[in-house]
Design a protein around this motif. Structure first.
Motif, mmCIF file in Angstrom:
data_model
loop_
_atom_site.group_PDB
_atom_site.id
_atom_site.type_symbol
_atom_site.label_atom_id
_atom_site.label_comp_id
_atom_site.label_asym_id
_atom_site.label_seq_id
_atom_site.Cartn_x
_atom_site.Cartn_y
_atom_site.Cartn_z
ATOM 1 N N ARG A 89 -8.977 -0.483 -0.871
ATOM 2 C CA ARG A 89 -8.885 0.979 -0.976
ATOM 3 C C ARG A 89 -9.776 1.697 0.033
ATOM 4 O O ARG A 89 -9.693 2.906 0.166
ATOM 5 C CB ARG A 89 -9.267 1.437 -2.385
ATOM 6 C CG ARG A 89 -8.248 1.060 -3.419
ATOM 7 C CD ARG A 89 -8.618 1.641 -4.765
ATOM 8 N NE ARG A 89 -7.751 1.154 -5.806
ATOM 9 C CZ ARG A 89 -6.783 1.850 -6.354
ATOM 10 N NH1 ARG A 89 -6.557 3.082 -5.952
ATOM 11 N NH2 ARG A 89 -6.037 1.344 -7.292
ATOM 12 N N MET A 138 0.832 -1.194 0.000
ATOM 13 C CA MET A 138 0.000 0.000 0.000
ATOM 14 C C MET A 138 0.870 1.249 0.000
ATOM 15 O O MET A 138 2.020 1.214 0.412
ATOM 16 C CB MET A 138 -0.937 -0.008 1.210
ATOM 17 C CG MET A 138 -1.889 -1.213 1.209
ATOM 18 S SD MET A 138 -2.962 -1.293 2.658
ATOM 19 C CE MET A 138 -4.138 -0.004 2.264
ATOM 20 N N THR A 198 -7.776 5.762 1.754
ATOM 21 C CA THR A 198 -6.951 4.562 1.866
ATOM 22 C C THR A 198 -5.923 4.648 2.991
ATOM 23 O O THR A 198 -5.754 3.674 3.734
ATOM 24 C CB THR A 198 -6.260 4.249 0.524
ATOM 25 O OG1 THR A 198 -7.252 4.230 -0.511
ATOM 26 C CG2 THR A 198 -5.579 2.903 0.559
#
Length: 187
Positions: A88, A6, A152
């Motif tokens: 997300r 991420m 996110t």
């Protein structure tokens, strides 16, 4: 090894996912690539996604979750994977938890890459020139980074609380960043 990677756009997730996939001999799975594959091959899920993408709309979470589940259940992902671009939002975190429970494949770690906003803007602008990407205008880039920060980035707290978060600076030499990630994962 089952990993999420991420971070904001332009931080190097795709590059690092590919290097980690090679190191651990597992597939790097990008949700964007999954969508393109399903659409190109006119799978039932791809045809369903096309109804939204043709109108310039985001594919709804429910369909995104189905496509991710389908991909994680494939044979090459049995021994692990690196998932890039998902989850997300908080609803997708819950969906991923349910998918992994159903598949009997728990998540090991979440690699979070980060870089200064100006560095990200510069990297994405450079990529836009190299790849000729019309969607990488300064305005579009700023909006995507804002959306990441709002929707996110807060998910990292969930994984931090679970003891699964591995935070890494996304600035530096690509191989050094990769070595840093691997050292933290293998620790």
């Amino acid at each position: 090894m089952r990993l999420l990677i991420m971070g904001p756009q332009g931080v190097g997730k795709g590059t690092q996912a590919a290097l980690l996939a090679e190191h651990y001999n597992i597939p790097a799975i990008s949700t964007g690539d999954i969508f393109r594959y399903n659409i190109k091959n006119k799978t039932p899920l791809g045809l369903e996604a096309l109804k939204y993408t043709d109108k310039g709309e985001l594919v709804p979470d429910e369909l995104t979750n189905k496509i991710v589940k389908d991909r994680l259940a494939q044979d090459d992902a049995k021994n692990g994977w690196i998932l890039d671009g998902y989850p997300r939002n908080a609803a997708q975190v819950e969906a991923l938890d349910a998918i992994l429970a159903e598949l009997g494949t728990p998540l090991d770690k979440v690699v979070a890459l980060d870089a200064d906003h100006d560095v990200l803007m510069e990297r994405i602008a450079k990529r836009a020139k190299i790849e000729g990407r019309s969607d990488d205008t300064p305005e579009a880039i700023a909006k995507r980074l804002e959306t990441y920060a709002k929707e996110t980035a807060p998910l990292l707290g969930i994984y931090r609380d679970r003891g699964q978060l591995v935070e890494v600076d996304g600035v530096g030499e690509i191989k050094e960043i990769s070595a840093n990630i691997i050292a933290k994962l293998d620790a």
